[in-house]
Design a protein around this motif. Structure first.
Motif, PDB file in Angstrom:
ATOM      1  N   ILE A 199       0.847  -1.096  -0.097  1.00  7.38           N
ATOM      2  CA  ILE A 199       0.049   0.067   0.110  1.00  7.38           C
ATOM      3  C   ILE A 199       0.916   1.281  -0.010  1.00  7.38           C
ATOM      4  O   ILE A 199       2.006   1.340   1.056  1.00  7.38           O
ATOM      5  N   ASP A 200       0.494   2.138  -1.038  1.00 10.43           N
ATOM      6  CA  ASP A 200       1.289   3.472  -0.976  1.00 10.43           C
ATOM      7  C   ASP A 200       0.803   4.421   0.059  1.00 10.43           C
ATOM      8  O   ASP A 200      -0.461   4.916  -0.295  1.00 10.43           O
ATOM      9  N   THR A 201       1.487   4.487   1.120  1.00 11.04           N
ATOM     10  CA  THR A 201       0.908   5.680   2.129  1.00 11.04           C
ATOM     11  C   THR A 201       0.796   6.936   1.814  1.00 11.04           C
ATOM     12  O   THR A 201      -0.014   7.671   2.278  1.00 11.04           O
ATOM     13  N   GLY A 202       1.572   7.224   0.448  1.00  6.92           N
ATOM     14  CA  GLY A 202       1.111   8.752   0.082  1.00  6.92           C
ATOM     15  C   GLY A 202       0.096   8.835  -0.693  1.00  6.92           C
ATOM     16  O   GLY A 202      -0.446  10.068  -0.887  1.00  6.92           O
ATOM     17  N   VAL A 203      -0.814   7.938  -1.084  1.00  4.28           N
ATOM     18  CA  VAL A 203      -2.146   7.949  -1.678  1.00  4.28           C
ATOM     19  C   VAL A 203      -3.029   7.551  -0.767  1.00  4.28           C
ATOM     20  O   VAL A 203      -3.260   6.441  -0.383  1.00  4.28           O
ATOM     21  N   LYS A 204      -3.975   8.587  -0.340  1.00  5.40           N
ATOM     22  CA  LYS A 204      -4.915   8.373   0.667  1.00  5.40           C
ATOM     23  C   LYS A 204      -6.308   7.706   0.024  1.00  5.40           C
ATOM     24  O   LYS A 204      -7.071   6.969   0.616  1.00  5.40           O
ATOM     25  N   ALA A 205      -6.628   8.410  -1.301  1.00  5.13           N
ATOM     26  CA  ALA A 205      -7.880   7.932  -1.688  1.00  5.13           C
ATOM     27  C   ALA A 205      -7.866   8.215  -3.142  1.00  5.13           C
ATOM     28  O   ALA A 205      -7.486   9.290  -3.759  1.00  5.13           O
ATOM     29  N   ASP A 206      -8.156   6.947  -4.196  1.00 13.20           N
ATOM     30  CA  ASP A 206      -8.599   7.205  -5.471  1.00 13.20           C
ATOM     31  C   ASP A 206      -9.862   7.812  -5.660  1.00 13.20           C
ATOM     32  O   ASP A 206     -10.781   6.963  -5.895  1.00 13.20           O
ATOM     33  N   PHE A 207     -10.221   9.219  -5.814  1.00  9.56           N
ATOM     34  CA  PHE A 207     -11.064   9.645  -6.030  1.00  9.56           C
ATOM     35  C   PHE A 207     -12.003   9.408  -7.298  1.00  9.56           C
ATOM     36  O   PHE A 207     -13.225   9.374  -7.419  1.00  9.56           O
ATOM     37  N   VAL A 208     -11.158   9.242  -8.382  1.00 14.84           N
ATOM     38  CA  VAL A 208     -11.779   8.786  -9.571  1.00 14.84           C
ATOM     39  C   VAL A 208     -12.711   7.356  -9.432  1.00 14.84           C
ATOM     40  O   VAL A 208     -14.086   7.162  -9.775  1.00 14.84           O
ATOM     41  N   PHE A 209     -12.163   6.472  -8.853  1.00 11.49           N
ATOM     42  CA  PHE A 209     -12.522   5.013  -8.402  1.00 11.49           C
ATOM     43  C   PHE A 209     -13.655   5.324  -7.376  1.00 11.49           C
ATOM     44  O   PHE A 209     -14.841   4.715  -7.810  1.00 11.49           O
ATOM     45  N   ILE A 210     -13.466   5.947  -6.503  1.00 15.17           N
ATOM     46  CA  ILE A 210     -14.500   6.159  -5.295  1.00 15.17           C
ATOM     47  C   ILE A 210     -16.017   6.938  -5.956  1.00 15.17           C
ATOM     48  O   ILE A 210     -17.082   6.330  -5.787  1.00 15.17           O
ATOM     49  N   ALA A 211     -15.656   7.932  -6.742  1.00 16.79           N
ATOM     50  CA  ALA A 211     -16.927   8.651  -7.105  1.00 16.79           C
ATOM     51  C   ALA A 211     -17.483   7.808  -8.245  1.00 16.79           C
ATOM     52  O   ALA A 211     -18.689   7.851  -8.165  1.00 16.79           O
ATOM     53  N   LEU A 212     -16.979   7.063  -9.116  1.00 15.56           N
ATOM     54  CA  LEU A 212     -17.610   6.116  -9.945  1.00 15.56           C
ATOM     55  C   LEU A 212     -18.436   5.188  -9.147  1.00 15.56           C
ATOM     56  O   LEU A 212     -19.500   4.819  -9.544  1.00 15.56           O
ATOM     57  N   GLY A 213     -18.063   4.612  -8.011  1.00 13.63           N
ATOM     58  CA  GLY A 213     -18.609   3.428  -7.303  1.00 13.63           C
ATOM     59  C   GLY A 213     -19.848   3.988  -6.744  1.00 13.63           C
ATOM     60  O   GLY A 213     -20.771   3.585  -6.819  1.00 13.63           O
ATOM     61  N   VAL A 214     -19.794   5.496  -6.379  1.00 10.34           N
ATOM     62  CA  VAL A 214     -20.897   6.073  -5.745  1.00 10.34           C
ATOM     63  C   VAL A 214     -22.008   6.283  -6.723  1.00 10.34           C
ATOM     64  O   VAL A 214     -23.352   5.952  -6.620  1.00 10.34           O
ATOM     65  N   VAL A 215     -21.568   6.594  -8.045  1.00 14.28           N
ATOM     66  CA  VAL A 215     -22.546   6.987  -9.266  1.00 14.28           C
ATOM     67  C   VAL A 215     -23.364   5.663  -9.482  1.00 14.28           C
ATOM     68  O   VAL A 215     -24.624   5.350  -9.765  1.00 14.28           O
ATOM     69  N   VAL A 216     -22.512   4.336  -9.743  1.00 16.53           N
ATOM     70  CA  VAL A 216     -23.161   3.137  -9.940  1.00 16.53           C
ATOM     71  C   VAL A 216     -23.973   2.651  -8.886  1.00 16.53           C
ATOM     72  O   VAL A 216     -25.327   2.315  -9.010  1.00 16.53           O
ATOM     73  N   GLY A 217     -23.832   2.972  -7.486  1.00 18.93           N
ATOM     74  CA  GLY A 217     -24.589   2.657  -6.428  1.00 18.93           C
ATOM     75  C   GLY A 217     -25.989   3.473  -6.489  1.00 18.93           C
ATOM     76  O   GLY A 217     -26.826   2.919  -6.341  1.00 18.93           O
ATOM     77  N   MET A 218     -25.737   4.732  -7.017  1.00 21.68           N
ATOM     78  CA  MET A 218     -27.207   5.616  -6.989  1.00 21.68           C
ATOM     79  C   MET A 218     -27.842   5.102  -8.197  1.00 21.68           C
ATOM     80  O   MET A 218     -29.148   5.158  -8.310  1.00 21.68           O
ATOM     81  N   LEU A 219     -27.204   4.697  -9.087  1.00 15.81           N
ATOM     82  CA  LEU A 219     -28.143   4.035 -10.430  1.00 15.81           C
ATOM     83  C   LEU A 219     -28.749   2.953 -10.081  1.00 15.81           C
ATOM     84  O   LEU A 219     -29.924   2.504 -10.185  1.00 15.81           O
ATOM     85  N   ILE A 220     -27.964   1.827  -9.176  1.00 14.50           N
ATOM     86  CA  ILE A 220     -28.769   0.808  -8.967  1.00 14.50           C
ATOM     87  C   ILE A 220     -29.679   0.860  -7.913  1.00 14.50           C
ATOM     88  O   ILE A 220     -30.913   0.261  -7.985  1.00 14.50           O
ATOM     89  N   GLY A 221     -29.954   1.949  -6.978  1.00 19.22           N
ATOM     90  CA  GLY A 221     -30.499   2.238  -6.386  1.00 19.22           C
ATOM     91  C   GLY A 221     -32.081   2.854  -6.843  1.00 19.22           C
ATOM     92  O   GLY A 221     -33.269   2.902  -6.156  1.00 19.22           O
ATOM     93  N   LYS A 222     -32.077   3.269  -8.027  1.00 17.09           N
ATOM     94  CA  LYS A 222     -33.225   3.719  -8.786  1.00 17.09           C
ATOM     95  C   LYS A 222     -34.009   2.697  -9.450  1.00 17.09           C
ATOM     96  O   LYS A 222     -35.165   2.867  -9.826  1.00 17.09           O
TER      97      LYS A 222
END
Length: 563
Positions: A376-399
Motif C-alpha cells: 500500500i502506497d501510504t502517500g496516496v490516501k484515496a483514488d477519487f476517480v474510483f470512489i466517485a464512479l462507485g457512488v454513481v453506480v450505487g445511486m443508479l442501482i438504487g433507482k
C-alpha cells in the motif's frame, strides 16, 4: 431561547456542527463500562436541538453524506465479505441469519400488538440491531411510498426517534450480555478460555497479557568468535528460526550473504530477528560490537493480501513462505481486517483483503510483498476517480424499483451504494493497483458521512419526538431490549451448545452479528487477548452487508401489515 431558535433556523449548518460537537462529547461520557459513542450521542443531541429550533437541512446534504458512508462501509467490507463465502467461514453465516429472522419476527409481532407505524417499526429494528445504516435505507424506502408529503416526513422523523431509544437499550443489552452475563451463564472463566485458545493457535502460554503486542524486531552486530567454519544457514538455525543474517563484514569489506556462505574468525555479522532470540547471539556467535558503518534501515510496510492461493491459509503458512524464499528476512508483525488487529499467531487465518504488516530489509519486504499481494502506497490516501464512479453506480442501482403489491420496493441510494461498495472493494482486492482507499482515510469518511446523516435525521425528528414517546411510552425501550436480547441469546445457544465453538469465538460471533464495536471491545478487555476478533470480523462483515438491506424489507412488511 428565542435567540438560539433564530440562530439555528437562520443558519442550519451551525445547528449541524453544534449537534456533532455536543454529541461526541456526550458519547464519551462513561457510565460504568458503557458509553454511547459519538454517533448515538449526536442523534440524541440533534433531536433536542431540533425540538428547540425546528431546524431543516437540505435533503441533498443528508443524501450525499449517507451515500459516502454506505459506499465506504461496503468498500471496507467487500474483500472480507467475499472471502468469507467459503466452506470454512460460511458456518458463521448462521449468525446473521438468526439475527435477521428473529428481528423481523419481533418487528412483525410488535407492529400488530402495538400498532406501530412504518417509521417507528423500522427505527426500532435498526436500533435493536445496533445498525445505524438501517436508518438511511429505511428513510430512503419511506420516501418512495405513495403517501402525502407531510405523512412521509412524519414517518421518516419517527425512524430517527425510535432508533435512538432502541439503540441505547440495545447497546446496554449487548455489552452486558456478551461481557458479563454470558460468561456467567456458560459457567466459564473467559480469560482462561481465551488463553487456552491463544495457546492452540500458537501463542505463548507464559505471557498471555502480551497477546496484543507486536513482535519486538531488532538488529545486532556480532563479531564471529564461536562459529567460525559454519555456514550462514547453520548459524541462523542455531539462534532461532526467525533470525536472519543480513550483512557480513570481512576485513572491512562487505561479503555477499547466502545460506551456504562460510563464516570466518573475526567476521562481523548483522543479525535481524526477535529480541527474545537475539539475546543468545553473544553466547552462540561472539560479542556484540558497535559498528555504525553496518547499520541497516528496516522498512515497515502495509501489504494488501491479494494472492488468492493464500486466502484461507494461516499466518504460519505466510511465515513458511517467507522462510523458504530468498527474502527470508521478512517478519510478519501485524494482521488487520476491517481496521481490527488480529492475533499474529501461527493458527490465525488470513483472507483476501486483509492488511499484513511486514518488517525487514527494504529489498526483502518489497520482493515478499509481490508474492502475497500489493504494498500500500501510504502517500496516496484515496483514488477519487474510483470512489466517485462507485457512488454513481450505487445511486443508479438504487433507482431500480420493483413493485411488491402496492409497495414500491427498491434498494434506494443506501442499498445501491452498499452493493456498489462491496463490488468496488472486491475489485480493489483483486486488482490492488487501482482504487486505493487508505483505511485511515476511509474510516474518517465513513464516520463523517454517517454522523452528518444521523444529525440531519435527528434535527428533523425533533418536532415529532415528544408525540411519539407520548404515544408508545415504555413499550419502545422494551421492544428495543427484546430486539437485541432474543437473537443474541439464540445465537449464544447455537454457538456454544450446537456448534461447540470456543467461548471467545462464541462471544465474538454474538457481538459481530450485532455489528457492535463496544461489545467486542468489552469482550476483548475481559478475555485479555484478541482471540474473539477471529470470529467477530467474519460475522461483522456478513451482518454489515445483510442488516442495512433490511431497511426496505421492514418498510414493505410494515406497510403490508398496516394495510
Amino acid at each position: 431561547m428565542n435567540w438560539f431558535k433564530d440562530l439555528v433556523q437562520g443558519t442550519p449548518e451551525i445547528a449541524l456542527f453544534i449537534s456533532i460537537a455536543l454529541g461526541y462529547a456526550v458519547g464519551k461520557v462513561r457510565v460504568w463500562k458503557l458509553s454511547l459513542g459519538g454517533i448515538a450521542g449526536t442523534l440524541i443531541v440533534a433531536i433536542f436541538v431540533g425540538m428547540a429550533g425546528e431546524v431543516t437541512l437540505n435533503d441533498q446534504v443528508k443524501n450525499i453524506a449517507f451515500a459516502l458512508f454506505i459506499f465506504t462501509l461496503g468498500y471496507l467490507s467487500g474483500p472480507s465479505f467475499f472471502a468469507s463465502l467459503n466452506r470454512r467461514s460460511l458456518r458463521y453465516g448462521v449468525f446473521p441469519v438468526i439475527e435477521v429472522v428473529t428481528i423481523l419476527v419481533i418487528t412483525a409481532v410488535s407492529i400488530k400488538i402495538l400498532d406501530l407505524d412504518t417509521g417507528t417499526a423500522a427505527g426500532l429494528m435498526g436500533g435493536g440491531a445496533t445498525e445505524s445504516a438501517v436508518v438511511g435505507t429505511a428513510t430512503d424506502a419511506i420516501g418512495k411510498l405513495d403517501l402525502p408529503a407531510d405523512q412521509i416526513k412524519t414517518l421518516q422523523a419517527n425512524v430517527g426517534t425510535a432508533y435512538s431509544i432502541s439503540y441505547i437499550c440495545g447497546l446496554i443489552t449487548i455489552v452486558l450480555l456478551t461481557s458479563q452475563f454470558a460468561p456467567a451463564i456458560m459457567k466459564i472463566d473467559l480469560r482462561a478460555e481465551a488463553v487456552r485458545l491463544w495457546e492452540k493457535i500458537g501463542g505463548k502460554v507464559e505471557d498471555p497479557s502480551q497477546a496484543t503486542a507486536l513482535p519486538n524486531i531488532v538488529g545486532r552486530a556480532q563479531r564471529v568468535e564461536n562459529v567460525a567454519g559454519r555456514t550462514v544457514a547453520q548459524v541462523e538455525q542455531g539462534i532461532g528460526d526467525r533470525t536472519t543474517i543480513e550483512r557480513i563484514s570481512r576485513d572491512g569489506s562487505l561479503v555477499d550473504v547466502g545460506p551456504s556462505v562460510v563464516l570466518r574468525q573475526g567476521d562481523v555479522v548483522v543479525l535481524v530477528g526477535l529480541r527474545e532470540q537475539l539475546v543468545r547471539a553473544d553466547a552462540v556467535i561472539g560479542p556484540e560490537v558497535a559498528d555504525s558503518t553496518l547499520n541497516l534501515d528496516l522498512e515497515i510496510a502495509q501489504v494488501l493480501l491479494a494472492n488468492k492461493e493464500l486466502s484461507g491459509q494461516t499466518v504460519g503458512r505466510l511465515r513458511s513462505e517467507a522462510a523458504s524464499s530468498r527474502d527470508h528476512g521478512v517478519f510478519i508483525s501485524g494482521v488487520s481486517r476491517m481496521e481490527n488487529n488480529l492475533p499474529v499467531q501461527a493458527g490465525t487465518e488470513v483472507h483476501t483483503g486483509d492488511v499484513v504488516r511486514l518488517t525487514g530489509m527494504t529489498k526483502d519486504v518489497t520482493e515478499f510483498a509481490k508474492k502475497i499481494g500489493y504494498k500500500i502506497d501510504t502517500g496516496v490516501k484515496a483514488d477519487f476517480v474510483f470512489i466517485a464512479l462507485g457512488v454513481v453506480v450505487g445511486m443508479l442501482i438504487g433507482k431500480v424499483t420493483i413493485d411488491l403489491g402496492s409497495v414500491p420496493l427498491s434498494l434506494g441510494t443506501g442499498g445501491g451504494c452498499l452493493l456498489s461498495g462491496l463490488l468496488f472493494g472486491w475489485i480493489r482486492a483483486k486488482h490492488p493497483t487501482i482504487g486505493q482507499y487508505d483505511p485511515a482515510a476511509a474510516s474518517v469518511i465513513k464516520e463523517l458521512g454517517l454522523v452528518i446523516f444521523i444529525c440531519c435525521v435527528g434535527l428533523s425528528s425533533g418536532p415529532e419526538a415528544v408525540s411519539l414517546i407520548e404515544k408508545y411510552g415504555f413499550s419502545l425501550p422494551l421492544v428495543g431490549v427484546l430486539m437485541t436480547l432474543v437473537p443474541a441469546c439464540i445465537s449464544l445457544f447455537v454457538a456454544w451448545k450446537v456448534m461447540k465453538m470456543p467461548a471467545p469465538l462464541t462471544l465474538g460471533s454474538v457481538a459481530g452479528q450485532q455489528c457492535s464495536t463496544p461489545a467486542i471491545t468489552a469482550v476483548q478487555g475481559i478475555a485479555g487477548n484478541t482471540t474473539p476478533l477471529m470470529s467477530y470480523t467474519i460475522v461483522y462483515a456478513l451482518s454489515n452487508v445483510v442488516l442495512p438491506l433490511m431497511g426496505p424489507v421492514v418498510v414493505a412488511m410494515a406497510q403490508a401489515l398496516n394495510g
